[in-house]
Write a protein that holds these residues in place. Structure first.
Motif, PDB file in Angstrom:
ATOM      1  N   THR A 258       0.818  -1.231   0.032  1.00 21.25           N
ATOM      2  CA  THR A 258      -0.183  -0.074  -0.019  1.00 21.25           C
ATOM      3  C   THR A 258       0.886   1.234   0.107  1.00 21.25           C
ATOM      4  OG1 THR A 258      -1.697  -1.169   1.256  1.00 21.25           O
ATOM      5  CG2 THR A 258      -1.969   1.123   1.264  1.00 21.25           C
ATOM      6  N   SER A 259       0.561   2.151  -0.819  1.00 23.48           N
ATOM      7  CA  SER A 259       1.314   3.640  -0.617  1.00 23.48           C
ATOM      8  C   SER A 259       0.306   4.730  -1.165  1.00 23.48           C
ATOM      9  CB  SER A 259       2.412   3.350  -2.013  1.00 23.48           C
ATOM     10  OG  SER A 259       1.814   3.426  -3.143  1.00 23.48           O
ATOM     11  N   ALA A 260       0.567   5.769  -0.369  1.00 25.81           N
ATOM     12  CA  ALA A 260      -0.153   6.872  -0.529  1.00 25.81           C
ATOM     13  C   ALA A 260      -0.114   7.555  -2.133  1.00 25.81           C
ATOM     14  CB  ALA A 260       0.334   8.007   0.329  1.00 25.81           C
ATOM     15  N   PHE A 261      -0.901   8.120  -2.340  1.00 23.57           N
ATOM     16  CA  PHE A 261      -0.673   8.922  -3.859  1.00 23.57           C
ATOM     17  C   PHE A 261       0.136   9.772  -3.714  1.00 23.57           C
ATOM     18  CE2 PHE A 261      -5.638   8.784  -5.584  1.00 23.57           C
ATOM     19  CZ  PHE A 261      -5.596   7.595  -5.424  1.00 23.57           C
ATOM     20  N   GLY A 262       1.021  10.116  -4.657  1.00 24.78           N
ATOM     21  CA  GLY A 262       2.460  10.845  -4.816  1.00 24.78           C
ATOM     22  C   GLY A 262       3.499  10.136  -4.573  1.00 24.78           C
ATOM     23  N   LYS A 263       3.411   8.726  -4.250  1.00 32.27           N
ATOM     24  CA  LYS A 263       4.573   7.963  -4.175  1.00 32.27           C
ATOM     25  C   LYS A 263       4.604   7.129  -5.410  1.00 32.27           C
ATOM     26  CE  LYS A 263       4.990   7.991   0.588  1.00 32.27           C
ATOM     27  NZ  LYS A 263       5.795   7.691   1.718  1.00 32.27           N
ATOM     28  N   GLU A 264       5.898   6.850  -5.669  1.00 26.23           N
ATOM     29  CA  GLU A 264       5.868   5.776  -6.919  1.00 26.23           C
ATOM     30  C   GLU A 264       5.769   4.378  -6.465  1.00 26.23           C
ATOM     31  OE1 GLU A 264       9.873   6.627  -8.599  1.00 26.23           O
ATOM     32  OE2 GLU A 264       9.342   8.508  -9.638  1.00 26.23           O
ATOM     33  N   ILE A 265       5.254   3.705  -7.577  1.00 27.41           N
ATOM     34  CA  ILE A 265       4.913   2.026  -7.051  1.00 27.41           C
ATOM     35  C   ILE A 265       5.669   1.428  -8.033  1.00 27.41           C
ATOM     36  CG2 ILE A 265       3.216   0.445  -7.377  1.00 27.41           C
ATOM     37  CD1 ILE A 265       0.869   2.448  -6.730  1.00 27.41           C
ATOM     38  N   ASP A 266       6.794   1.090  -7.422  1.00 26.48           N
ATOM     39  CA  ASP A 266       7.548  -0.248  -8.383  1.00 26.48           C
ATOM     40  C   ASP A 266       7.210  -1.313  -8.707  1.00 26.48           C
ATOM     41  OD1 ASP A 266      10.089  -1.261  -9.525  1.00 26.48           O
ATOM     42  OD2 ASP A 266      10.979  -1.367  -7.630  1.00 26.48           O
ATOM     43  N   LEU A 267       6.854  -1.416 -10.112  1.00 33.67           N
ATOM     44  CA  LEU A 267       6.162  -2.649 -10.731  1.00 33.67           C
ATOM     45  C   LEU A 267       7.612  -3.192 -11.602  1.00 33.67           C
ATOM     46  CD1 LEU A 267       2.648  -1.471 -11.559  1.00 33.67           C
ATOM     47  CD2 LEU A 267       3.479  -2.939  -9.534  1.00 33.67           C
ATOM     48  N   SER A 268       8.560  -2.750 -11.590  1.00 34.73           N
ATOM     49  CA  SER A 268       9.832  -3.242 -12.477  1.00 34.73           C
ATOM     50  C   SER A 268      10.287  -4.559 -12.313  1.00 34.73           C
ATOM     51  CB  SER A 268      10.878  -2.285 -12.213  1.00 34.73           C
ATOM     52  OG  SER A 268      11.379  -2.557 -11.023  1.00 34.73           O
ATOM     53  N   THR A 269       9.711  -5.111 -11.189  1.00 34.84           N
ATOM     54  CA  THR A 269      10.170  -6.437 -10.820  1.00 34.84           C
ATOM     55  C   THR A 269       9.026  -7.479 -11.315  1.00 34.84           C
ATOM     56  OG1 THR A 269       9.669  -6.654  -8.723  1.00 34.84           O
ATOM     57  CG2 THR A 269      11.982  -6.131  -9.069  1.00 34.84           C
ATOM     58  N   THR A 270       8.065  -6.961 -11.643  1.00 39.25           N
ATOM     59  CA  THR A 270       6.791  -7.932 -12.174  1.00 39.25           C
ATOM     60  C   THR A 270       6.524  -7.675 -13.767  1.00 39.25           C
ATOM     61  OG1 THR A 270       5.178  -5.797 -12.384  1.00 39.25           O
ATOM     62  CG2 THR A 270       5.442  -6.754 -10.176  1.00 39.25           C
ATOM     63  N   VAL A 271       5.666  -8.562 -14.142  1.00 44.60           N
ATOM     64  CA  VAL A 271       5.678  -8.573 -15.699  1.00 44.60           C
ATOM     65  C   VAL A 271       5.245  -7.109 -16.303  1.00 44.60           C
ATOM     66  CG1 VAL A 271       4.889 -10.915 -15.634  1.00 44.60           C
ATOM     67  CG2 VAL A 271       3.304  -9.286 -15.641  1.00 44.60           C
ATOM     68  N   VAL A 272       4.881  -6.461 -15.727  1.00 41.43           N
ATOM     69  CA  VAL A 272       4.470  -5.013 -16.078  1.00 41.43           C
ATOM     70  C   VAL A 272       5.804  -4.179 -16.341  1.00 41.43           C
ATOM     71  CG1 VAL A 272       3.354  -2.763 -15.483  1.00 41.43           C
ATOM     72  CG2 VAL A 272       2.277  -4.751 -14.528  1.00 41.43           C
ATOM     73  N   GLY A 273       6.762  -4.366 -15.520  1.00 46.67           N
ATOM     74  CA  GLY A 273       8.100  -3.769 -15.891  1.00 46.67           C
ATOM     75  C   GLY A 273       8.401  -2.315 -15.929  1.00 46.67           C
ATOM     76  N   LEU A 274       7.761  -1.636 -15.175  1.00 48.25           N
ATOM     77  CA  LEU A 274       7.804  -0.214 -15.106  1.00 48.25           C
ATOM     78  C   LEU A 274       7.393   0.400 -13.440  1.00 48.25           C
ATOM     79  CD1 LEU A 274       4.736   1.170 -14.670  1.00 48.25           C
ATOM     80  CD2 LEU A 274       4.615   0.820 -17.125  1.00 48.25           C
ATOM     81  N   THR A 275       7.838   1.487 -13.271  1.00 51.83           N
ATOM     82  CA  THR A 275       7.545   2.290 -12.023  1.00 51.83           C
ATOM     83  C   THR A 275       6.248   3.138 -12.386  1.00 51.83           C
ATOM     84  OG1 THR A 275       9.811   2.109 -11.362  1.00 51.83           O
ATOM     85  CG2 THR A 275       8.634   3.799 -10.101  1.00 51.83           C
ATOM     86  N   LEU A 276       5.063   3.150 -11.583  1.00 51.87           N
ATOM     87  CA  LEU A 276       4.168   3.736 -11.822  1.00 51.87           C
ATOM     88  C   LEU A 276       4.226   5.078 -10.906  1.00 51.87           C
ATOM     89  CD1 LEU A 276       1.108   3.562 -13.408  1.00 51.87           C
ATOM     90  CD2 LEU A 276       0.404   2.565 -11.116  1.00 51.87           C
ATOM     91  N   LYS A 277       4.057   6.011 -11.635  1.00 51.95           N
ATOM     92  CA  LYS A 277       4.058   7.514 -10.793  1.00 51.95           C
ATOM     93  C   LYS A 277       2.506   7.738 -10.313  1.00 51.95           C
ATOM     94  CE  LYS A 277       8.150   9.168 -12.810  1.00 51.95           C
ATOM     95  NZ  LYS A 277       8.517   8.642 -14.082  1.00 51.95           N
ATOM     96  N   THR A 278       2.369   8.400  -9.139  1.00 53.94           N
ATOM     97  CA  THR A 278       0.972   8.385  -8.941  1.00 53.94           C
ATOM     98  C   THR A 278       0.968   9.925  -8.427  1.00 53.94           C
ATOM     99  OG1 THR A 278       1.461   7.847  -6.426  1.00 53.94           O
ATOM    100  CG2 THR A 278       0.815   6.181  -7.840  1.00 53.94           C
ATOM    101  N   ASN A 279       1.726  10.713  -8.569  1.00 55.32           N
ATOM    102  CA  ASN A 279       2.024  12.047  -8.204  1.00 55.32           C
ATOM    103  C   ASN A 279       0.731  12.907  -8.698  1.00 55.32           C
ATOM    104  OD1 ASN A 279       3.509  11.765 -10.427  1.00 55.32           O
ATOM    105  ND2 ASN A 279       4.174  13.973 -10.186  1.00 55.32           N
ATOM    106  N   GLU A 280       0.270  12.443 -10.077  1.00 52.38           N
ATOM    107  CA  GLU A 280      -1.023  13.283 -10.619  1.00 52.38           C
ATOM    108  C   GLU A 280      -2.219  12.697 -10.416  1.00 52.38           C
ATOM    109  OE1 GLU A 280      -0.258  14.620 -14.496  1.00 52.38           O
ATOM    110  OE2 GLU A 280       1.831  15.294 -14.055  1.00 52.38           O
ATOM    111  N   PHE A 281      -2.354  11.559  -9.523  1.00 48.57           N
ATOM    112  CA  PHE A 281      -3.544  11.031  -9.348  1.00 48.57           C
ATOM    113  C   PHE A 281      -4.299  11.787  -8.301  1.00 48.57           C
ATOM    114  CE2 PHE A 281      -2.757   6.165  -9.349  1.00 48.57           C
ATOM    115  CZ  PHE A 281      -2.143   6.234 -10.802  1.00 48.57           C
ATOM    116  N   PRO A 282      -5.681  12.486  -8.783  1.00 49.38           N
ATOM    117  CA  PRO A 282      -6.432  13.500  -7.993  1.00 49.38           C
ATOM    118  C   PRO A 282      -7.296  12.632  -6.952  1.00 49.38           C
ATOM    119  CG  PRO A 282      -7.386  12.930 -10.086  1.00 49.38           C
ATOM    120  CD  PRO A 282      -6.290  12.257  -9.963  1.00 49.38           C
ATOM    121  N   ARG A 283      -7.583  13.588  -5.887  1.00 49.09           N
ATOM    122  CA  ARG A 283      -8.248  12.755  -4.767  1.00 49.09           C
ATOM    123  C   ARG A 283      -9.740  13.107  -5.113  1.00 49.09           C
ATOM    124  NH1 ARG A 283      -5.837  11.949   0.467  1.00 49.09           N
ATOM    125  NH2 ARG A 283      -7.967  11.377   0.899  1.00 49.09           N
ATOM    126  N   ASP A 284     -10.649  12.293  -4.505  1.00 47.18           N
ATOM    127  CA  ASP A 284     -12.275  12.465  -4.496  1.00 47.18           C
ATOM    128  C   ASP A 284     -12.780  12.898  -3.018  1.00 47.18           C
ATOM    129  OD1 ASP A 284     -14.542  13.030  -5.889  1.00 47.18           O
ATOM    130  OD2 ASP A 284     -14.978  10.940  -6.743  1.00 47.18           O
TER     131      ASP A 284
END
Length: 196
Positions: free
Chosen positions: A170-196
């Motif tokens: 679990t991570s807060a919006f604004g932090k990167e999510i490291d998926l580089s070791t999974t089949v997805v193979g990237l780091t997902l940035k969440t810094n622009e995810f808006p709140r509702d």
């Protein structure tokens, strides 16, 4: 959210068997308003309105996945049938493997799904965190991401085994999510995810 029960007798044209195809065909004949997402989870029909915040997060995820997935291997709000009793999901984001092929009816197969991303809606969140999570694990979807604009958190589930995900982060919006070791193979940035 609207929950609709379809009369099983009315749907039984040639047999008494209720199928996803029959349910979706009946839904196509109904006056479902534009902007409403429809899914069938465990034989129950769920309808929820799409919101701007929901779309912004979905699009952000898709744009980032485009760095590793070609457009033709990404889907949003497209029906994919999953194992179990009447599970026709229209995930916010689905990423498919290089070897993905459509079935005889022209639909993506759940066996080819590498990533699912769901953006929470208040009234259907129980599905995303509960039954759908268990079904994605049963289908052995390698990476399942839930983005929750109400809590400002992302939950990442990996390593499905025997109908459960064995790893959760679990991570807060604004932090990167490291998926580089999974089949997805990237780091997902969440810094622009808006709140509702």
């Amino acid at each position: 959210m609207t929950v609709i029960e379809i009369d099983r007798i009315a749907m039984a044209d040639e047999s008494d068997e209720l199928t996803l195809d029959r349910m979706f065909q009946a839904l196509e004949k109904m006056p479902v308003p534009e902007g409403i997402k429809v899914e069938i989870v465990g034989g129950n029909i769920f309808m929820s309105p799409q919101r701007q915040v929901h779309w912004e997060i979905t699009l952000d995820i898709i744009e980032q996945l485009r760095t590793t997935y070609p457009r033709k291997r990404l889907a949003s709000d497209v029906r994919i049938d999953f194992p179990g009793y009447l599970n026709g999901f229209c995930a916010d984001v689905a990423a498919l493997s290089d070897e993905s092929v459509k079935d005889a009816k022209g639909r993506w197969r759940y066996q080819d799904v590498e990533f699912i991303g769901e953006v929470i809606s208040k009234r259907t969140a129980v599905n995303d965190y509960g039954l759908k999570k268990a079904i994605y694990a049963t289908a052995e979807v390698p990476v399942y991401l839930i983005a929750d604009p109400y809590t400002g958190r992302c939950h990442v589930y990996t390593e499905p085994k025997e109908g459960e995900y064995t790893e959760e982060r679990t991570s807060a919006f604004g932090k990167e999510i490291d998926l580089s070791t999974t089949v997805v193979g990237l780091t997902l940035k969440t810094n622009e995810f808006p709140r509702d």
